[in-house]
Design a protein around this motif. Structure first.
Motif, PDB file in Angstrom:
ATOM      1  N   THR A   5      24.193 -65.327  -2.217  1.00  0.00           N
ATOM      2  CA  THR A   5      25.483 -65.228  -2.887  1.00  0.00           C
ATOM      3  C   THR A   5      25.464 -64.073  -3.884  1.00  0.00           C
ATOM      4  O   THR A   5      26.436 -63.313  -3.988  1.00  0.00           O
ATOM      5  CB  THR A   5      25.805 -66.555  -3.606  1.00  0.00           C
ATOM      6  OG1 THR A   5      25.694 -67.633  -2.684  1.00  0.00           O
ATOM      7  CG2 THR A   5      27.196 -66.541  -4.193  1.00  0.00           C
ATOM      8  N   MET A   6      24.395 -63.943  -4.607  1.00  0.00           N
ATOM      9  CA  MET A   6      24.262 -62.834  -5.572  1.00  0.00           C
ATOM     10  C   MET A   6      24.319 -61.477  -4.854  1.00  0.00           C
ATOM     11  O   MET A   6      24.946 -60.525  -5.344  1.00  0.00           O
ATOM     12  CB  MET A   6      22.943 -62.958  -6.350  1.00  0.00           C
ATOM     13  CG  MET A   6      22.877 -64.172  -7.240  1.00  0.00           C
ATOM     14  SD  MET A   6      23.964 -64.031  -8.627  1.00  0.00           S
ATOM     15  CE  MET A   6      23.076 -62.942  -9.657  1.00  0.00           C
ATOM     16  N   LEU A   7      23.695 -61.395  -3.708  1.00  0.00           N
ATOM     17  CA  LEU A   7      23.686 -60.151  -2.930  1.00  0.00           C
ATOM     18  C   LEU A   7      25.099 -59.812  -2.445  1.00  0.00           C
ATOM     19  O   LEU A   7      25.535 -58.663  -2.513  1.00  0.00           O
ATOM     20  CB  LEU A   7      22.724 -60.280  -1.753  1.00  0.00           C
ATOM     21  CG  LEU A   7      22.493 -59.022  -0.927  1.00  0.00           C
ATOM     22  CD1 LEU A   7      21.928 -57.905  -1.794  1.00  0.00           C
ATOM     23  CD2 LEU A   7      21.552 -59.303   0.220  1.00  0.00           C
ATOM     24  N   VAL A   8      25.855 -60.793  -1.998  1.00  0.00           N
ATOM     25  CA  VAL A   8      27.229 -60.573  -1.531  1.00  0.00           C
ATOM     26  C   VAL A   8      28.110 -60.129  -2.693  1.00  0.00           C
ATOM     27  O   VAL A   8      28.922 -59.208  -2.575  1.00  0.00           O
ATOM     28  CB  VAL A   8      27.780 -61.847  -0.851  1.00  0.00           C
ATOM     29  CG1 VAL A   8      29.280 -61.737  -0.580  1.00  0.00           C
ATOM     30  CG2 VAL A   8      27.032 -62.133   0.426  1.00  0.00           C
ATOM     31  N   VAL A   9      27.966 -60.752  -3.846  1.00  0.00           N
ATOM     32  CA  VAL A   9      28.759 -60.381  -5.031  1.00  0.00           C
ATOM     33  C   VAL A   9      28.408 -58.958  -5.465  1.00  0.00           C
ATOM     34  O   VAL A   9      29.296 -58.144  -5.778  1.00  0.00           O
ATOM     35  CB  VAL A   9      28.532 -61.394  -6.173  1.00  0.00           C
ATOM     36  CG1 VAL A   9      29.151 -60.896  -7.469  1.00  0.00           C
ATOM     37  CG2 VAL A   9      29.092 -62.752  -5.796  1.00  0.00           C
ATOM     38  N   ALA A  10      27.143 -58.606  -5.469  1.00  0.00           N
ATOM     39  CA  ALA A  10      26.717 -57.255  -5.863  1.00  0.00           C
ATOM     40  C   ALA A  10      27.264 -56.213  -4.883  1.00  0.00           C
ATOM     41  O   ALA A  10      27.738 -55.139  -5.282  1.00  0.00           O
ATOM     42  CB  ALA A  10      25.195 -57.180  -5.936  1.00  0.00           C
ATOM     43  N   ALA A  11      27.225 -56.500  -3.585  1.00  0.00           N
ATOM     44  CA  ALA A  11      27.753 -55.569  -2.579  1.00  0.00           C
ATOM     45  C   ALA A  11      29.247 -55.408  -2.749  1.00  0.00           C
ATOM     46  O   ALA A  11      29.789 -54.296  -2.648  1.00  0.00           O
ATOM     47  CB  ALA A  11      27.411 -56.076  -1.177  1.00  0.00           C
ATOM     48  N   GLY A  12      29.951 -56.503  -3.028  1.00  0.00           N
ATOM     49  CA  GLY A  12      31.396 -56.439  -3.238  1.00  0.00           C
ATOM     50  C   GLY A  12      31.747 -55.595  -4.451  1.00  0.00           C
ATOM     51  O   GLY A  12      32.671 -54.785  -4.419  1.00  0.00           O
ATOM     52  N   LEU A  13      31.031 -55.806  -5.571  1.00  0.00           N
ATOM     53  CA  LEU A  13      31.279 -55.004  -6.781  1.00  0.00           C
ATOM     54  C   LEU A  13      30.969 -53.524  -6.546  1.00  0.00           C
ATOM     55  O   LEU A  13      31.703 -52.646  -7.012  1.00  0.00           O
ATOM     56  CB  LEU A  13      30.452 -55.554  -7.946  1.00  0.00           C
ATOM     57  CG  LEU A  13      30.968 -56.833  -8.594  1.00  0.00           C
ATOM     58  CD1 LEU A  13      29.978 -57.346  -9.627  1.00  0.00           C
ATOM     59  CD2 LEU A  13      32.311 -56.578  -9.247  1.00  0.00           C
ATOM     60  N   THR A  14      29.905 -53.253  -5.837  1.00  0.00           N
ATOM     61  CA  THR A  14      29.549 -51.851  -5.547  1.00  0.00           C
ATOM     62  C   THR A  14      30.631 -51.190  -4.707  1.00  0.00           C
ATOM     63  O   THR A  14      31.054 -50.062  -4.988  1.00  0.00           O
ATOM     64  CB  THR A  14      28.187 -51.781  -4.815  1.00  0.00           C
ATOM     65  OG1 THR A  14      27.197 -52.428  -5.613  1.00  0.00           O
ATOM     66  CG2 THR A  14      27.785 -50.355  -4.538  1.00  0.00           C
ATOM     67  N   ALA A  15      31.129 -51.893  -3.699  1.00  0.00           N
ATOM     68  CA  ALA A  15      32.190 -51.342  -2.859  1.00  0.00           C
ATOM     69  C   ALA A  15      33.443 -51.104  -3.683  1.00  0.00           C
ATOM     70  O   ALA A  15      34.114 -50.068  -3.546  1.00  0.00           O
ATOM     71  CB  ALA A  15      32.469 -52.289  -1.695  1.00  0.00           C
ATOM     72  N   PHE A  16      33.799 -52.044  -4.558  1.00  0.00           N
ATOM     73  CA  PHE A  16      34.975 -51.909  -5.404  1.00  0.00           C
ATOM     74  C   PHE A  16      34.855 -50.673  -6.311  1.00  0.00           C
ATOM     75  O   PHE A  16      35.792 -49.897  -6.444  1.00  0.00           O
ATOM     76  CB  PHE A  16      35.164 -53.182  -6.238  1.00  0.00           C
ATOM     77  CG  PHE A  16      36.325 -53.131  -7.178  1.00  0.00           C
ATOM     78  CD1 PHE A  16      37.627 -53.231  -6.703  1.00  0.00           C
ATOM     79  CD2 PHE A  16      36.119 -52.976  -8.545  1.00  0.00           C
ATOM     80  CE1 PHE A  16      38.696 -53.170  -7.578  1.00  0.00           C
ATOM     81  CE2 PHE A  16      37.183 -52.914  -9.415  1.00  0.00           C
ATOM     82  CZ  PHE A  16      38.482 -53.006  -8.937  1.00  0.00           C
ATOM     83  N   ILE A  17      33.694 -50.504  -6.926  1.00  0.00           N
ATOM     84  CA  ILE A  17      33.472 -49.353  -7.824  1.00  0.00           C
ATOM     85  C   ILE A  17      33.554 -48.039  -7.046  1.00  0.00           C
ATOM     86  O   ILE A  17      34.147 -47.058  -7.511  1.00  0.00           O
ATOM     87  CB  ILE A  17      32.131 -49.505  -8.560  1.00  0.00           C
ATOM     88  CG1 ILE A  17      32.214 -50.664  -9.569  1.00  0.00           C
ATOM     89  CG2 ILE A  17      31.742 -48.209  -9.253  1.00  0.00           C
ATOM     90  CD1 ILE A  17      30.910 -51.028 -10.223  1.00  0.00           C
ATOM     91  N   LEU A  18      32.981 -47.989  -5.846  1.00  0.00           N
ATOM     92  CA  LEU A  18      33.040 -46.774  -5.032  1.00  0.00           C
ATOM     93  C   LEU A  18      34.470 -46.438  -4.609  1.00  0.00           C
ATOM     94  O   LEU A  18      34.873 -45.264  -4.608  1.00  0.00           O
ATOM     95  CB  LEU A  18      32.141 -46.908  -3.800  1.00  0.00           C
ATOM     96  CG  LEU A  18      30.634 -46.855  -4.065  1.00  0.00           C
ATOM     97  CD1 LEU A  18      29.854 -47.122  -2.783  1.00  0.00           C
ATOM     98  CD2 LEU A  18      30.236 -45.514  -4.654  1.00  0.00           C
ATOM     99  N   ILE A  19      35.252 -47.446  -4.301  1.00  0.00           N
ATOM    100  CA  ILE A  19      36.648 -47.217  -3.924  1.00  0.00           C
ATOM    101  C   ILE A  19      37.435 -46.672  -5.107  1.00  0.00           C
ATOM    102  O   ILE A  19      38.193 -45.709  -4.984  1.00  0.00           O
ATOM    103  CB  ILE A  19      37.287 -48.514  -3.372  1.00  0.00           C
ATOM    104  CG1 ILE A  19      36.672 -48.844  -2.018  1.00  0.00           C
ATOM    105  CG2 ILE A  19      38.806 -48.384  -3.266  1.00  0.00           C
ATOM    106  CD1 ILE A  19      37.052 -50.211  -1.482  1.00  0.00           C
ATOM    107  N   ILE A  20      37.239 -47.241  -6.273  1.00  0.00           N
ATOM    108  CA  ILE A  20      37.930 -46.776  -7.485  1.00  0.00           C
ATOM    109  C   ILE A  20      37.503 -45.333  -7.801  1.00  0.00           C
ATOM    110  O   ILE A  20      38.338 -44.476  -8.109  1.00  0.00           O
ATOM    111  CB  ILE A  20      37.639 -47.705  -8.694  1.00  0.00           C
ATOM    112  CG1 ILE A  20      38.180 -49.117  -8.439  1.00  0.00           C
ATOM    113  CG2 ILE A  20      38.194 -47.133  -9.991  1.00  0.00           C
ATOM    114  CD1 ILE A  20      39.690 -49.182  -8.342  1.00  0.00           C
ATOM    115  N   ALA A  21      36.207 -45.042  -7.725  1.00  0.00           N
ATOM    116  CA  ALA A  21      35.712 -43.693  -8.013  1.00  0.00           C
ATOM    117  C   ALA A  21      36.280 -42.689  -7.007  1.00  0.00           C
ATOM    118  O   ALA A  21      36.695 -41.577  -7.370  1.00  0.00           O
ATOM    119  CB  ALA A  21      34.184 -43.668  -7.985  1.00  0.00           C
ATOM    120  N   GLY A  22      36.336 -43.046  -5.742  1.00  0.00           N
ATOM    121  CA  GLY A  22      36.898 -42.153  -4.728  1.00  0.00           C
ATOM    122  C   GLY A  22      38.366 -41.876  -4.970  1.00  0.00           C
ATOM    123  O   GLY A  22      38.838 -40.746  -4.812  1.00  0.00           O
TER     124      GLY A  22
END
Length: 170
Positions: A5-22
């Motif tokens: 669950t922690m890994l899924v949450v971390a991947a989701g946050l990373t994807a969200f941050i990359l989308i915002i940065a892009g």
């Protein structure tokens, strides 16, 4: 929470941050390009005298380019050789002696260059005549069937170089 669950949450946050940065980078580059486009167009200039001066300079620039292109075209037409520079073989008896150059009032033709080369050599059979640029000089290269070559200045008609055939060499 388990590790999965922690890994899924971390991947989701990373994807969200990359989308915002892009999205931010895309927005920034688009606004920079728009800023450059608007600053380079004359309609943004507020002063009418500056707009008028810009338009006058642009018109003068376009006129100068058109004149230069016309001069280049005229020069190219003067420099373009005739479409068929190869001539039929010309022969001259070896016994005739003639001057090595012919006084020219205009630039010689390929046929005249062949005659000048024949005169210079004292005879022979011309195989080919080509207009070339050699060392910055426009010349007719007159080739003979025996391997000899004579270069005739395409402007003055003077012989500037001659390569003897094997039979002519001492």
């Amino acid at each position: 929470m388990n590790q999965r669950t922690m890994l899924v949450v971390a991947a989701g946050l990373t994807a969200f941050i990359l989308i915002i940065a892009g999205a931010l980078v895309g927005q920034w580059s688009q606004s920079s390009a728009q800023l450059l486009t608007t600053t380079l167009t004359p309609d943004v200039i507020a002063d009418p005298t500056l707009v008028s001066e810009f338009q006058q300079r642009e018109a003068a620039y376009q006129t100068a380019i058109a004149e230069a292109n016309q001069q280049i075209e005229q020069a190219n037409q003067q420099l373009t050789p005739p479409s068929n520079l190869e001539t039929a073989p010309q022969t001259m008896p070896q016994s005739e002696t003639v001057a090595t150059t012919v006084p020219m009032t205009t630039a010689p033709t390929a046929e005249e260059a062949a005659a000048i080369a024949l005169n210079y050599r004292g005879g022979g059979t011309v195989r080919k005549v080509e207009l070339e640029e050699e060392r910055g000089l426009l010349v007719y290269e007159v080739k003979f069937i025996d391997g000899g070559e004579v270069y005739v200045d395409a402007n003055t008609g003077q012989v500037v170089y001659a390569k003897l055939s094997k039979e002519e060499r001492p």
